[in-house]
Enzyme design. Structure first.
Site, short mmCIF file in Angstrom:
data_model
loop_
_atom_site.label_atom_id
_atom_site.label_comp_id
_atom_site.label_asym_id
_atom_site.label_seq_id
_atom_site.Cartn_x
_atom_site.Cartn_y
_atom_site.Cartn_z
N ARG A 130 15.46 6.62 7.89
CA ARG A 130 16.74 7.16 8.36
C ARG A 130 17.36 6.35 9.49
O ARG A 130 18.59 6.27 9.60
CB ARG A 130 16.53 8.62 8.79
CG ARG A 130 15.63 8.81 9.98
CD ARG A 130 15.33 10.27 10.25
NE ARG A 130 14.39 10.83 9.29
CZ ARG A 130 13.75 11.98 9.47
NH1 ARG A 130 13.96 12.69 10.55
NH2 ARG A 130 12.90 12.42 8.57
N ASN A 131 16.53 5.76 10.37
CA ASN A 131 17.08 5.01 11.50
C ASN A 131 17.82 3.76 11.01
O ASN A 131 18.94 3.47 11.44
CB ASN A 131 15.95 4.62 12.46
CG ASN A 131 15.36 5.83 13.15
OD1 ASN A 131 15.92 6.36 14.10
ND2 ASN A 131 14.21 6.30 12.66
N PHE B 209 12.64 18.33 21.15
CA PHE B 209 12.43 19.78 21.19
C PHE B 209 11.05 20.17 21.70
O PHE B 209 10.77 21.36 21.91
CB PHE B 209 12.61 20.39 19.79
CG PHE B 209 13.97 20.14 19.19
CD1 PHE B 209 15.12 20.11 19.98
CD2 PHE B 209 14.11 19.93 17.83
CE1 PHE B 209 16.37 19.88 19.43
CE2 PHE B 209 15.36 19.70 17.27
CZ PHE B 209 16.49 19.68 18.06
N LYS C 85 8.82 1.52 17.00
CA LYS C 85 9.31 0.90 15.76
C LYS C 85 10.67 1.46 15.37
O LYS C 85 11.45 0.78 14.68
CB LYS C 85 8.28 1.07 14.64
CG LYS C 85 7.87 2.53 14.37
CD LYS C 85 8.67 3.16 13.26
CE LYS C 85 8.27 4.61 13.06
NZ LYS C 85 8.92 5.23 11.90
N TRP D 77 9.26 15.60 7.04
CA TRP D 77 7.89 15.13 7.27
C TRP D 77 6.94 16.31 7.50
O TRP D 77 5.80 16.31 7.05
CB TRP D 77 7.87 14.16 8.43
CG TRP D 77 6.59 13.46 8.79
CD1 TRP D 77 6.23 13.08 10.05
CD2 TRP D 77 5.53 13.01 7.94
NE1 TRP D 77 5.02 12.43 10.04
CE2 TRP D 77 4.55 12.38 8.74
CE3 TRP D 77 5.28 13.10 6.57
CZ2 TRP D 77 3.37 11.84 8.23
CZ3 TRP D 77 4.11 12.56 6.05
CH2 TRP D 77 3.17 11.94 6.87
N ALA E 284 8.44 9.95 4.19
CA ALA E 284 7.97 11.24 3.72
C ALA E 284 8.23 11.48 2.24
O ALA E 284 7.35 11.99 1.52
CB ALA E 284 8.62 12.35 4.55
#
Length: 404
Positions: A327-328, A155, A263, A71, A211
């Protein structure tokens, strides 16, 4: 009021005209439906015919993207396509790269600068010749007065500590990060963390933004959330908005940011449903219940959150696209197919190839807030997702929950 719309296309060109017609319709609806205080013009200034070079004007804004994953690389591409055209920005867009050594033995930042492509996280996509990969964080942000943060949320606290005293006092920030920090005193949104640590204003940008689709310039929308300064919101809109990436702004930072954060928890639940092959009806029910819990949780934490925000791209649209792709959902589907016997850490390493999973850690953080405040019974879906993720419940519990 006379609206001069384009002539009706012949049948053979109807489908090719849909993106343009959609943009016209969306823009008109935005103008009529948005409150005057929230209307943000989408058309920015264009480059002039002046021969003034970029470095001759001290008033030009300089942009740095802090992050270079999937992203982050797409964000740099979007921004670079606009800075090269808009007279109020320097052409160059610096992108901070967490340095990695590729299998070839080359450094990732050097390969990006040589090929104009992030070969690890966004292969096959040219970022723009004005994107410069910088592996040194302090050098990347030097002289920048517009900072775009787009790294995994876990991070961010460490990154902010490294930047204290290293950025311009008049810098503005925007967070594309989905997640939050949970501290003893309560949850802390990433935008608030940036403001507290660095002493600068921070907007947010969230939306239905897979993305890889934006990278190949498929039409998408996004929402900028801002606090009080409408002028800076307009500037962020101009920086990101393109013909295929439509950006609007709303005065609701917490609402926009929580939509983008929560979400991912619902997407984990949707992935469990896919892995169990329970079908679209069950998945739709999970998404509806998830949206209800997203809204209730957001408004309990911040009474200022607006109902209308959930109908922006950052809200229901982002929820839908994340539960259908992303991806989740993908990792959660694999988790359920394996009966919960393979850890999310293992699946993340195998499936995402260096990218980070956000939903599992966010589910843990949300659970901590719910437990601390005695809200677990009010949010059964959020609670169940976390308990499945840590192995306390089997993946089938998500269906048992939906039946109750």
């Amino acid at each position: 009021m006379n609206l001069h719309l384009p002539p009706q296309p012949p049948p053979s060109s109807l489908y090719s005209s849909l993106p343009s017609l959609f943009r016209i319709t969306t823009t008109l609806l935005s103008l009529f439906l948005m409150a005057p205080s929230e209307q943000v013009p989408l058309d920015g200034e264009t480059a002039s015919d002046s021969n003034v070079t970029l470095d001759e004007s001290p008033n030009k804004s300089r942009v740095t993207v802090v992050g270079s994953g999937n992203w982050g690389s797409v964000a740099a591409k979007l921004i670079a396509s606009n800075t090269i055209k808009l007279t109020s920005f320097h052409d160059e867009v610096r992108m901070w790269v967490f340095e990695e050594v590729l299998p070839s033995g080359e450094k990732l930042s050097e390969v990006i600068n040589k090929t104009n492509e992030n070969v690890k996280y966004l292969p096959g996509i040219k970022l723009g010749k004005n994107v410069v990969a910088v592996p040194d964080l302090e050098h990347a942000v030097r002289d920048a007065n517009m900072l775009v943060f787009v790294t995994p949320h876990q991070f961010m606290e460490g990154i902010c500590k490294r930047l204290i005293g290293k950025i311009r006092e008049n810098a503005e920030a925007i967070s594309l990060i989905k997640g939050m920090e949970v501290k003893m005193e309560g949850p802390c949104m990433i935008s608030s963390l940036i403001t507290q640590q660095l002493g600068i204003n921070c907007c947010v940008l969230m939306g239905a933004n897979i993305a890889n689709e934006i990278a190949v310039e498929k039409f998408s929308e996004a929402t900028v959330g801002y606090r009080e300064n409408r002028e800076i919101a307009e500037k962020w809109v101009r920086l990101f908005n393109t013909s295929y990436f439509m950006v609007s702004a709303v005065q609701d930072v917490e609402g926009v940011e929580l939509c983008g954060t929560l979400k991912n928890v619902v997407a984990i639940a949707a992935g469990f449903v896919d892995g169990l092959e329970m079908g679209n009806n069950t998945k739709a029910a999970i998404m509806r219940i998830g949206l209800r819990e997203m809204k209730a949780f957001s408004k309990l934490l911040f009474s200022s959150v607006k109902d209308s925000t959930f109908f922006e791209s950052c809200g229901v649209a982002d929820l839908i696209t994340t539960c259908l792709g992303g991806r989740n959902r993908k990792c959660a589907e694999a988790f359920a197919r394996n009966g919960g016997k393979r850890s999310f850490d293992e699946l993340e390493a195998e499936i995402l190839q260096g990218q980070k999973l956000q939903g599992v850690s966010t589910a843990k953080e949300v659970y901590e807030v719910l437990s601390h405040r005695g809200w677990l019974e009010l949010f059964p879906l959020f609670t169940t997702v976390h308990e499945i993720c840590i192995g306390r419940l089997p993946p089938t519990a998500i269906v048992e929950y939906s039946q109750s």
